[in-house]
Design an enzyme around this catalytic site. Structure first.
Site, PDB file in Angstrom:
ATOM      1  N   GLY A   1       1.375  -6.505   0.187  1.00 53.59           N
ATOM      2  CA  GLY A   1       2.207  -5.323   0.219  1.00 53.59           C
ATOM      3  C   GLY A   1       2.150  -4.693   1.583  1.00 53.59           C
TER       4      GLY A   1
ATOM      5  N   PHE B   1       1.522  -3.681   4.839  1.00 57.40           N
ATOM      6  CA  PHE B   1       1.002  -4.379   6.014  1.00 57.40           C
ATOM      7  C   PHE B   1      -0.274  -5.155   5.716  1.00 57.40           C
ATOM      8  CE2 PHE B   1       3.188  -0.521   7.616  1.00 57.40           C
ATOM      9  CZ  PHE B   1       4.204  -1.160   8.307  1.00 57.40           C
ATOM     10  N   GLY B   2      -0.574  -5.426   4.442  1.00 53.89           N
ATOM     11  CA  GLY B   2      -1.836  -6.090   4.140  1.00 53.89           C
ATOM     12  C   GLY B   2      -1.735  -7.135   3.049  1.00 53.89           C
TER      13      GLY B   2
ATOM     14  N   ASP C   1       2.817   7.597  -4.162  1.00 57.10           N
ATOM     15  CA  ASP C   1       3.367   6.257  -4.406  1.00 57.10           C
ATOM     16  C   ASP C   1       2.967   5.772  -5.795  1.00 57.10           C
ATOM     17  OD1 ASP C   1       4.818   3.990  -3.880  1.00 57.10           O
ATOM     18  OD2 ASP C   1       3.261   3.021  -2.682  1.00 57.10           O
TER      19      ASP C   1
END
Length: 692
Positions: free
Chosen positions: A416, A418-419, A524
């Protein structure tokens, strides 16, 4: 902890039996002492030295018990400290309850509160003025059937309250002088009222004690009014207790001792705790960076705060000090806590002791001096925590570059932003390892994960970096909530056990309320960010946990936060945020785009998603969902099972999905409402079983 019911504040008879000689035996619940034993001299072997409730709770328990007696058309008739019993643990672990006993003078009363008994009972030092009678008048009162009998109980209750405030002295005179007290009661002269501590007198004298001790029974308070007034006082005190926790919970470089003194003088319960189980001393040792830290700690200790109190994770004040304090005060503050009797060897729920926290987190230049203090007390450098790591291991590896986190590059769990997330190991246990490129490291998420410690939030166990990546070792979970509703032939579908729906909701609400109590907003919320974990051990309890705090952000004192643009997944928005998105407001405007209440709305969407087995409450397509959220039209609400909707729709879901965030229920209120719903469901289930 739930408050004891009024019926639990009166002594319960467990059994009644006759023997062959027709002697009656009563089996009562066992109590630890009477209130009179609280005030015996220190060398008296019968003196009670155990716990006692905070003054407002003690008074409210006694008043509630008497109200219950009166509600059964009974009067006690013999109210005095000897007939108030102290019970430790009967209402729950660490709970102390005061209970009415020895109701030998109790008699039935009519609906108008007039006594039916023909016996004048009770010690005359604890009788209302209308019962302080000469022998000549005694017959007259008996003929009048002890008018206003319940009001006489209320007067005697006021005398007991005074005895508590005066540490065993009587409000109306000396216990050694046989005639002084009855004479002063008849005259309406409570000569010792001024001896009550000023903060207590301010709280209770005019609004309660004087009204209970009114000489004219017709003008005297009823037991129900005493309870109501005490609840009002308790609410005021609770507000001041919250102020203290907020004061100690902020990083403040100012001298707060004067502010703390003012709050203490209000008569608050200094041992009140926040949602994480932390009292003022915990928060002080965690957050207070002023050079005056030691003065503030001394003040709290001198004011009788419980030094050895534990929070929900088992941390006492010394754990917080060792983990968070790297100031020059560390050594002195540690010494003060030890001198005050703190258990310096205590271990937390995860097996960590003070040395583990010092070695793992603390960068104090005087660390060696602190270590000497604990090793002299007997802490072993080789003692392992629950992860299998000793304090010495933490020390030796603190500044080394070799990786402590190991992961399998072929065991990808998810991806997801940036990881990537891999399956790995840390400290001898299986973990989820989140790997993020250094240039994409979100300090906000890192800070949030470090700050948040709650059973329903994925725990960050360790983090480290190499030349290219940051690695986070997180608790390993078996699935995310959205995997519950994948098609049966999907290999990622979760078919394992799940808690009852009410328990899932309660865990989610509890975790979110904690996030908000830490002045953070998740931002989120969606099913894929809610994880399912099997706890280690024989029974492998299923626990629901919040994860992914990449969009979390601090909020101000009003719960507001500013956004540099709308974030989150496009079908999981509160209406106040969705409107900003639809209107295309620019990121650089930096206006306040919501409150913590925005999280609550989306939590309501998640509850609906679970009820509907993967469907969205407001429609199927993104366009439809957006339109219906704006138009306040949860089109799929009627699809929820009728029995479930009966319990949840009006009392919870519609309050969470309230369009106006100012009118919307708070996360803390969601927790409370779920407790109420759970009680209703349990009662309904018991009723159904009884009627089968």
């Amino acid at each position: 902890m739930d408050s004891p019911s009024s019926s639990s504040l009166t002594g319960n008879v467990h059994d009644i039996q006759f023997d062959h000689k027709n002697v009656m035996y009563y089996a009562f619940e066992r109590c630890d002492a009477s209130l009179a034993q609280l005030f015996l001299k220190s060398d008296d072997p019968k003196k009670y030295n155990g716990p006692i409730p905070h003054h407002i709770d003690a008074l409210l328990q006694l008043a509630s018990g008497l109200e219950h007696i009166h509600s059964k058309n009974l009067v006690h008739g013999d109210i005095q400290p000897e007939n108030v019993l102290i019970s430790v643990g009967s209402a729950g672990k660490d709970e102390t309850t005061l209970k009415w006993a020895n109701v030998g003078q109790t008699g039935n009363v009519s609906e108008r509160g007039k006594g039916k008994t023909h016996q004048l009972g009770g010690n005359n030092k604890w009788l209302a003025p209308e019962l302080q009678l000469t022998r000549k008048r005694k017959r007259d009162v008996e003929e009048k059937n002890f008018k206003e009998a319940t009001k006489s109980d209320v007067f005697a209750l006021g005398l007991v309250f005074g005895s508590l405030f005066l540490n065993g002295e009587h409000l109306y005179g000396s216990m050694e002088n046989e005639n002084e007290i009855p004479q002063n009661i008849i005259k309406g002269n409570p000569i010792n009222m001024q001896k009550i501590d000023g903060k207590l007198r301010d709280c209770y004298e005019n609004d309660l004690l004087k009204k209970m001790l009114e000489n004219d029974p017709g003008k005297r308070m009823k037991s129900t009014q005493v309870v109501d007034q005490l609840k009002t006082i308790k609410d005021k005190i609770a507000g001041k207790e919250k102020e203290l926790l907020e004061l100690c919970g902020r990083d403040n470089r100012l001298d707060l001792t004067e502010n703390i003194k003012k709050l203490i003088q209000f008569g608050i319960n200094l041992n009140a705790k926040d949602d994480g189980g932390r009292n003022a001393l915990h928060l002080m040792c965690r957050n207070y960076s002023s050079p005056k830290l030691t003065d503030a700690i001394k003040l709290l200790i001198e004011s009788k705060i419980v030094v050895n109190a534990r929070d929900n994770d088992g941390l006492n004040a010394i754990h917080f000090l060792c983990r968070y304090h790297s100031s020059k005060n560390l050594i002195k503050a540690t010494q003060i806590l030890i001198q005050s009797g703190i258990d310096a060897k205590a271990t937390t729920n995860d097996g960590s002791n003070a040395l583990h926290y010092l070695y793992r987190y603390n960068s104090n230049p005087n660390l060696l001096d602190a270590i000497k203090i604990f090793t002299k007390l007997g802490l072993d450098l080789m003692t392992e925590d629950n992860n299998g790591w000793s304090a010495l291991y933490y020390l030796h590896n603190k500044d080394k570059k070799e990786m402590k986190i190991f992961f399998d590059r072929d065991a990808l769990l998810g991806l997801g932003g940036f990881g990537l997330v891999f399956k790995g190991k840390f400290g001898g246990r299986e973990v989820a390892v989140k790997r993020v490129e250094l240039r994409h490291v979100d300090k906000r998420e890192e800070d949030a994960m470090l700050k948040l410690e709650h059973p329903n939030i994925v725990k960050l166990l360790h983090y480290e970096k190499d030349n290219d990546f940051m690695y986070y070792a997180l608790e390993l979970c078996v699935a995310s909530l959205d995997q519950l509703f994948l098609k049966s032939d999907n290999p990622k579908k979760y078919d394992g056990r799940m808690p009852r729906q009410i328990k899932v909701f309660s865990q989610l609400a509890s975790g979110l309320a904690y996030i908000h109590s830490e002045r953070l907003i998740h931002r989120d919320i969606k099913p894929s960010n809610i994880l399912i974990m099997k706890s280690p051990g024989k029974y492998q309890e299923i626990i629901i946990k919040w994860s992914d705090f990449g969009l979390s952000k601090s909020v101000n004192e009003k719960g507001l936060h500013s956004w540099t643009g709308v974030r989150g997944t496009r079908t999981w928005y509160a209406p106040e945020v969705l409107k900003k998105l639809i209107n295309g407001e620019k990121a650089e405007q930096e206006v306040f785009w919501g409150t913590v209440q925005s999280d609550v709305f989306v939590l309501g969407l998640v509850f609906g998603y679970l009820f509907l087995k993967g469907e969205h409450l407001y429609g199927s397509s993104e366009t439809e969902i957006h339109k219906n959220i704006i138009e306040r039209n949860p089109v799929n609400m009627q699809k929820i099972n009728g029995e479930l909707r009966k319990y949840y729709e009006d009392d919870l879901l519609m309050k969470m999905l309230e369009h106006d965030p100012k009118k919307r229920i708070t996360s803390k209120e969601v927790v409370e409402q779920l407790e109420s719903i759970n009680n209703k469901i349990q009662k309904s289930t018991q009723f159904d079983i009884q009627n089968e």
